[in-house]
Scaffold this motif. Sequence first.
Motif, PDB file in Angstrom:
ATOM      1  N   LEU A 431      30.448   6.324   1.453  1.00  0.00           N
ATOM      2  CA  LEU A 431      29.195   5.729   1.345  1.00  0.00           C
ATOM      3  C   LEU A 431      29.202   4.450   0.792  1.00  0.00           C
ATOM      4  CD1 LEU A 431      26.991   8.665   0.331  1.00  0.00           C
ATOM      5  CD2 LEU A 431      27.062   7.479   2.708  1.00  0.00           C
ATOM      6  N   ASP A 432      29.973   4.178  -0.293  1.00  0.00           N
ATOM      7  CA  ASP A 432      30.259   2.676  -0.996  1.00  0.00           C
ATOM      8  C   ASP A 432      30.793   1.840  -0.152  1.00  0.00           C
ATOM      9  OD1 ASP A 432      28.908   3.955  -3.251  1.00  0.00           O
ATOM     10  OD2 ASP A 432      30.847   4.226  -4.315  1.00  0.00           O
ATOM     11  N   ARG A 433      31.683   2.223   0.700  1.00  0.00           N
ATOM     12  CA  ARG A 433      32.289   1.302   1.830  1.00  0.00           C
ATOM     13  C   ARG A 433      31.638   1.382   3.104  1.00  0.00           C
ATOM     14  NH1 ARG A 433      36.234   3.448   3.482  1.00  0.00           N
ATOM     15  NH2 ARG A 433      36.518   5.193   2.366  1.00  0.00           N
ATOM     16  N   HIS A 434      30.446   2.069   3.116  1.00  0.00           N
ATOM     17  CA  HIS A 434      29.658   1.949   4.420  1.00  0.00           C
ATOM     18  C   HIS A 434      30.610   2.324   5.633  1.00  0.00           C
ATOM     19  CE1 HIS A 434      26.148   0.316   2.381  1.00  0.00           C
ATOM     20  NE2 HIS A 434      26.917  -0.610   2.264  1.00  0.00           N
ATOM     21  N   ASP A 435      31.630   3.571   5.220  1.00  0.00           N
ATOM     22  CA  ASP A 435      32.457   3.955   6.401  1.00  0.00           C
ATOM     23  C   ASP A 435      32.438   5.468   6.325  1.00  0.00           C
ATOM     24  OD1 ASP A 435      34.443   3.410   7.952  1.00  0.00           O
ATOM     25  OD2 ASP A 435      36.029   4.009   6.461  1.00  0.00           O
ATOM     26  N   ALA A 436      31.284   6.015   6.737  1.00  0.00           N
ATOM     27  CA  ALA A 436      30.992   7.500   6.680  1.00  0.00           C
ATOM     28  C   ALA A 436      31.451   8.067   8.036  1.00  0.00           C
ATOM     29  CB  ALA A 436      29.610   7.782   6.518  1.00  0.00           C
ATOM     30  N   ALA A 437      31.412   7.385   8.992  1.00  0.00           N
ATOM     31  CA  ALA A 437      31.835   8.137  10.358  1.00  0.00           C
ATOM     32  C   ALA A 437      33.144   8.764  10.309  1.00  0.00           C
ATOM     33  CB  ALA A 437      31.604   7.076  11.433  1.00  0.00           C
ATOM     34  N   PRO A 438      34.281   8.026   9.781  1.00  0.00           N
ATOM     35  CA  PRO A 438      35.762   8.695   9.867  1.00  0.00           C
ATOM     36  C   PRO A 438      35.483   9.998   9.268  1.00  0.00           C
ATOM     37  CG  PRO A 438      35.864   6.037   9.617  1.00  0.00           C
ATOM     38  CD  PRO A 438      34.345   6.558   9.540  1.00  0.00           C
ATOM     39  N   LEU A 439      35.076  10.150   7.966  1.00  0.00           N
ATOM     40  CA  LEU A 439      34.947  11.100   7.113  1.00  0.00           C
ATOM     41  C   LEU A 439      34.333  12.391   7.748  1.00  0.00           C
ATOM     42  CD1 LEU A 439      35.795  11.975   4.076  1.00  0.00           C
ATOM     43  CD2 LEU A 439      33.249  11.527   3.510  1.00  0.00           C
ATOM     44  N   LEU A 440      33.120  12.063   8.541  1.00  0.00           N
ATOM     45  CA  LEU A 440      32.521  12.887   9.249  1.00  0.00           C
ATOM     46  C   LEU A 440      33.309  13.374  10.411  1.00  0.00           C
ATOM     47  CD1 LEU A 440      29.046  11.483   9.340  1.00  0.00           C
ATOM     48  CD2 LEU A 440      29.660  13.508   8.108  1.00  0.00           C
ATOM     49  N   ALA A 441      34.178  12.500  11.063  1.00  0.00           N
ATOM     50  CA  ALA A 441      34.951  12.938  12.316  1.00  0.00           C
ATOM     51  C   ALA A 441      36.064  13.814  11.697  1.00  0.00           C
ATOM     52  CB  ALA A 441      35.472  11.663  12.940  1.00  0.00           C
ATOM     53  N   GLU A 442      36.571  13.649  10.614  1.00  0.00           N
ATOM     54  CA  GLU A 442      37.640  14.201  10.295  1.00  0.00           C
ATOM     55  C   GLU A 442      37.315  15.789   9.844  1.00  0.00           C
ATOM     56  OE1 GLU A 442      41.155  14.311   6.451  1.00  0.00           O
ATOM     57  OE2 GLU A 442      39.539  12.836   6.867  1.00  0.00           O
ATOM     58  N   ALA A 443      35.874  16.025   9.564  1.00  0.00           N
ATOM     59  CA  ALA A 443      35.383  17.293   9.345  1.00  0.00           C
ATOM     60  C   ALA A 443      34.522  17.936  10.268  1.00  0.00           C
ATOM     61  CB  ALA A 443      34.219  16.858   8.116  1.00  0.00           C
ATOM     62  N   ASP A 444      35.075  17.367  11.605  1.00  0.00           N
ATOM     63  CA  ASP A 444      34.270  18.188  12.721  1.00  0.00           C
ATOM     64  C   ASP A 444      32.701  17.894  12.411  1.00  0.00           C
ATOM     65  OD1 ASP A 444      36.457  18.321  14.250  1.00  0.00           O
ATOM     66  OD2 ASP A 444      37.024  20.400  13.463  1.00  0.00           O
ATOM     67  N   ALA A 445      32.228  16.861  11.916  1.00  0.00           N
ATOM     68  CA  ALA A 445      30.559  16.823  11.721  1.00  0.00           C
ATOM     69  C   ALA A 445      30.109  15.517  12.229  1.00  0.00           C
ATOM     70  CB  ALA A 445      30.433  16.708  10.146  1.00  0.00           C
ATOM     71  N   LEU A 446      30.853  14.807  13.190  1.00  0.00           N
ATOM     72  CA  LEU A 446      30.361  13.596  13.926  1.00  0.00           C
ATOM     73  C   LEU A 446      29.612  14.030  15.194  1.00  0.00           C
ATOM     74  CD1 LEU A 446      29.994  10.423  13.019  1.00  0.00           C
ATOM     75  CD2 LEU A 446      32.217  10.158  14.645  1.00  0.00           C
ATOM     76  N   LEU A 447      28.429  13.674  15.356  1.00  0.00           N
ATOM     77  CA  LEU A 447      27.844  14.025  16.661  1.00  0.00           C
ATOM     78  C   LEU A 447      27.872  12.866  17.713  1.00  0.00           C
ATOM     79  CD1 LEU A 447      24.680  15.622  15.037  1.00  0.00           C
ATOM     80  CD2 LEU A 447      26.848  16.721  15.893  1.00  0.00           C
ATOM     81  N   ARG A 448      28.188  13.326  18.808  1.00  0.00           N
ATOM     82  CA  ARG A 448      28.206  12.161  19.884  1.00  0.00           C
ATOM     83  C   ARG A 448      27.624  12.811  21.103  1.00  0.00           C
ATOM     84  NH1 ARG A 448      33.802  11.464  17.609  1.00  0.00           N
ATOM     85  NH2 ARG A 448      34.035   9.147  17.095  1.00  0.00           N
ATOM     86  N   THR A 449      26.691  12.222  21.948  1.00  0.00           N
ATOM     87  CA  THR A 449      26.309  12.442  23.119  1.00  0.00           C
ATOM     88  C   THR A 449      26.502  11.082  23.970  1.00  0.00           C
ATOM     89  OG1 THR A 449      24.239  11.023  22.500  1.00  0.00           O
ATOM     90  CG2 THR A 449      24.283  13.404  21.939  1.00  0.00           C
ATOM     91  N   GLY A 450      26.756   9.865  23.511  1.00  0.00           N
ATOM     92  CA  GLY A 450      26.868   8.965  24.752  1.00  0.00           C
ATOM     93  C   GLY A 450      25.301   8.361  24.500  1.00  0.00           C
ATOM     94  N   PRO A 451      25.296   7.106  25.481  1.00  0.00           N
ATOM     95  CA  PRO A 451      23.836   6.767  25.660  1.00  0.00           C
ATOM     96  C   PRO A 451      23.207   7.679  26.092  1.00  0.00           C
ATOM     97  CG  PRO A 451      25.703   4.904  25.966  1.00  0.00           C
ATOM     98  CD  PRO A 451      26.533   6.142  25.789  1.00  0.00           C
ATOM     99  N   THR A 452      21.886   8.113  25.828  1.00  0.00           N
ATOM    100  CA  THR A 452      21.105   8.842  26.154  1.00  0.00           C
ATOM    101  C   THR A 452      20.109   8.352  27.140  1.00  0.00           C
ATOM    102  OG1 THR A 452      19.360   8.579  24.456  1.00  0.00           O
ATOM    103  CG2 THR A 452      20.997  10.148  24.132  1.00  0.00           C
ATOM    104  N   GLY A 453      19.912   6.919  27.235  1.00  0.00           N
ATOM    105  CA  GLY A 453      18.810   6.409  27.961  1.00  0.00           C
ATOM    106  C   GLY A 453      17.333   6.359  27.517  1.00  0.00           C
ATOM    107  N   THR A 454      17.281   6.744  26.201  1.00  0.00           N
ATOM    108  CA  THR A 454      15.829   6.547  25.631  1.00  0.00           C
ATOM    109  C   THR A 454      16.090   6.159  24.267  1.00  0.00           C
ATOM    110  OG1 THR A 454      13.930   7.813  25.517  1.00  0.00           O
ATOM    111  CG2 THR A 454      15.875   9.169  24.681  1.00  0.00           C
TER     112      THR A 454
END
Length: 469
Positions: A431-454
């Motif tokens: 969080l201090d480095r504004h780099d949360a996505a890799p941490l979540l990805a490693e924990a299988d906690a990153l959500l991906r849908t691709g562009p939704t169109g809305t």
Amino acid sequence: MGEVTFRDRDRIVSTPAHGVALDCLAAGIEAALPANVVADAVSVADGTLRVAAVDGEAAEYDLDAYGSVRIVGAGKAADGVATALADRLGDPLCDRFAGGTVITDEPASPESTEPSGADRSLDVLPGDHPLPTERGVDHARRVVDAAAAAGPDDLVVAVVTGGASALLAVPADPIGVDDLRELTDALLACGASIDEINAVRKHCSAVKGGLLARTAAPATVVTLAVSDVVGDDLAVIGSGPTVPDPSTYDDALEVVERYGLDLPAAVRDHLRAGAAGERPETPESDDPAFDRARTVVVGNARTALDAAATAAGDRGYEGVVVADDVAGEARDAGREHAELAEACAAEDRPVSPPAVLLTGGETTVTLADGTGDSGSGGPNAELVASAGIELDREGSVVASVDTDGIDGASDAAGGIVDATTLHAPAARDALDRHDAAPLLAEADALLRTGPTGTNVNDLRAVVVEDETG
């Protein structure tokens, strides 16, 4: 449009609460998809176009009274809304449907489409978000040209959705595209609110802040807005291209000074000239451009939140919309959502478990050095990472996504956590480095849908199981 799906769902859903959270988020996004919004809001019967607002009010237009009807617009959902509209208008209008021109960031097809029943094409043009490009500006000018082609006996149906502020980028003379890009980059990194950002963008634009309505006048203009703005302020949605602008050049300069923005000389000179009365102001409410113009909000955060609450009820949980206007720093909001889960579990507030507590709105991430340099992951990733540090009860899950499928400048929509997902020291460092996505990805906690169109802003689900859940 098809259903919204989360990639790698089977790996992400480690508990029933995780599955309920994702089901609620998917239902909310689906309700806000353009085809569904248009189906709920727009009808054509006996030659009358009826556009219903989310608040129940409606605008009606006798199509026989117009020589032609054309569609213009911009935003992440503009192509979907415009295509659904064209399909509704094609058969009743036949040769009086003049087609349309819209710009979006992820066109389903970069080529023209032929709506069923219509004999004029709908040009869906690619733009660029969040920073403008030469291509995007050229395509935005084509939207302006299409509006300018309307005559006094024509009806212009304007589509304005989230992302239109960036996509409908036509700089005011003498500002160049490079100047506009540098300005936009500085505004997005400084921590300013969306209305502050738009006050500056409007006064550096040839189309925002009511100027598209002025271009289309004296044609009749009805704008269909899909709001990604907390509170649905019409002047803020897409920077209000077809509504009066309450901001001024002085307001824009105050934002520049407040955040100490280092702007290109062309931008600073333009704003100063406007404040000195050497440039025309954006149109106010008494401007003739709005005599025959009306805006209807056909989709917003409540559209998604109400659908998510219904999905919770269908799964045996009490679905409660707690707020649709959450704002402020994502890290602070994450702590508040963890506290929300605790209040529900320990004190039955606002309801007793099992429950799904839902919020909407838009949080921000302020970079400490004021630059655009950061790690990976946007406000939703930061929010759930912050919540994950605070959660201490099994059976509580916090999930947060941007409904457009793109969280900040990442390729993810957001994230999902429970009390066991993250290691607190590592999460605080990320969080201090504004780099949360890799941490979540490693924990299988990153959500991906691709562009939704809305895009109706962020959507969050706090799932709280009962003691046996």
